[in-house]
Design a protein around this motif. Structure first.
Motif: not given
Length: 296
Positions: A42-60
């Motif tokens: 969760i810490g990496a997701a927060i620190e990754g910001g919008d780019e990490a969010r888009r990565t997770l959405e694409a993964l899903a």
């Protein structure tokens, strides 16, 4: 996007909640995350910001239909939705009707105090009522989770530094809290900040000062209000704190509680939390946080 953490093999794993269930991010990254920097905590997701969010959405999206990557939320033991905040900053007396019910003056500036990581607990986790107190109270609160370093930011830019929001029960031992002018002792008993069930990203929440908020104890609604009753709104709180200290990704701000707490009742009507009581904190768009009180 709704993120959560869950216990697996002695650690807290990252999950993403959708209508299909909870995506096991670690498993999905192993099979579908080729070439991506997938946040695993969760810490990496927060620190990754919008780019990490888009990565997770694409993964899903890629994992859609792959049943092995999706988990039944009801079968999971959740952890706190933010696991290691560097700061836990709280705002006291921040709802107008709550200040009025406790006969407190409307503050001219945000009243700030802090909690520590020992107070973190999860949705579904039992909360021990400390032996040293007989007056533990519930407090439904909206949590602001910082996503970008904030120092001396104006109100207009403040919410740009917010990653998302979640529910908390800011449990308070009133007899300890009122023992001295400093509130810390009554606020920092173990597991006095159950947090979750989800960390919901800011884009999904919209205006944080337009959310219904409630606390229900053993099926009885005790608090029912709106975050619009805040004296100091979320953007003002973030801006104000950032003028006095640097806010970092993963820091959390508890923004105060509305009217309806036990302390607001006449003394003869106050019945504080007892072992076996179940408290549910619900905030619009953020889900319901549920915990049972137990004897320490």
């Amino acid at each position: 996007m709704k993120l959560l953490t869950f216990h697996r093999e002695g650690r807290l794993a990252l999950g993403m909640r959708t209508e299909q269930g909870v995506l096991d991010v670690t498993a999905a990254a192993a099979t579908r995350g080729e070439g991506r920097q997938v946040p695993m905590t969760i810490g990496a997701a927060i620190e990754g910001g919008d780019e990490a969010r888009r990565t997770l959405e694409a993964l899903a999206a890629q994992a859609d239909g792959d049943a092995e990557l999706w988990l039944d939320e009801d079968a999971l033991q959740l952890g706190p939705c933010v696991t290691a905040p560097g700061k836990i900053i709280c705002v006291g007396l921040n709802y107008r009707k709550h200040a009025e019910e406790t006969n407190a003056a409307i503050p001219a500036y945000p009243i700030l105090f802090n909690k520590f990581n020992n107070t973190l607990a999860a949705h579904g986790e039992d909360i021990p009522l400390p032996r040293v107190s007989s007056e533990v109270d519930y407090e439904a609160e909206l949590v602001v989770v910082i996503g970008r370093t904030a120092k001396n930011v104006g109100r207009e830019q403040a919410l740009d530094h917010v990653y998302g929001y979640c529910c908390v029960n800011d449990l308070s031992a009133r007899d300890l809290q009122m023992r001295t002018p400093q509130w810390l002792l009554g606020k920092t008993c173990d597991k006095f900040s159950p947090l979750g069930p989800y960390l919901v990203t800011a884009d999904e929440v919209g205006d944080p000062n337009a959310l219904a908020i409630s606390a229900v104890v053993n099926g009885e609604t005790r608090q029912s209000s709106s975050t619009s009753d805040m004296i100091f709104r979320c953007d003002e709180i973030v801006s104000y704190i950032s003028r006095h200290m640097t806010l970092s990704p993963g820091d959390i701000i508890l923004t105060g509680t509305p009217e309806g707490v036990v302390l607001g009742l006449p003394p003869e009507r106050r019945v504080y939390l007892q072992p076996g009581d179940v408290v549910e904190i619900a905030i619009e768009k953020l889900g319901t946080l549920r915990n049972r009180m137990t004897a320490e």
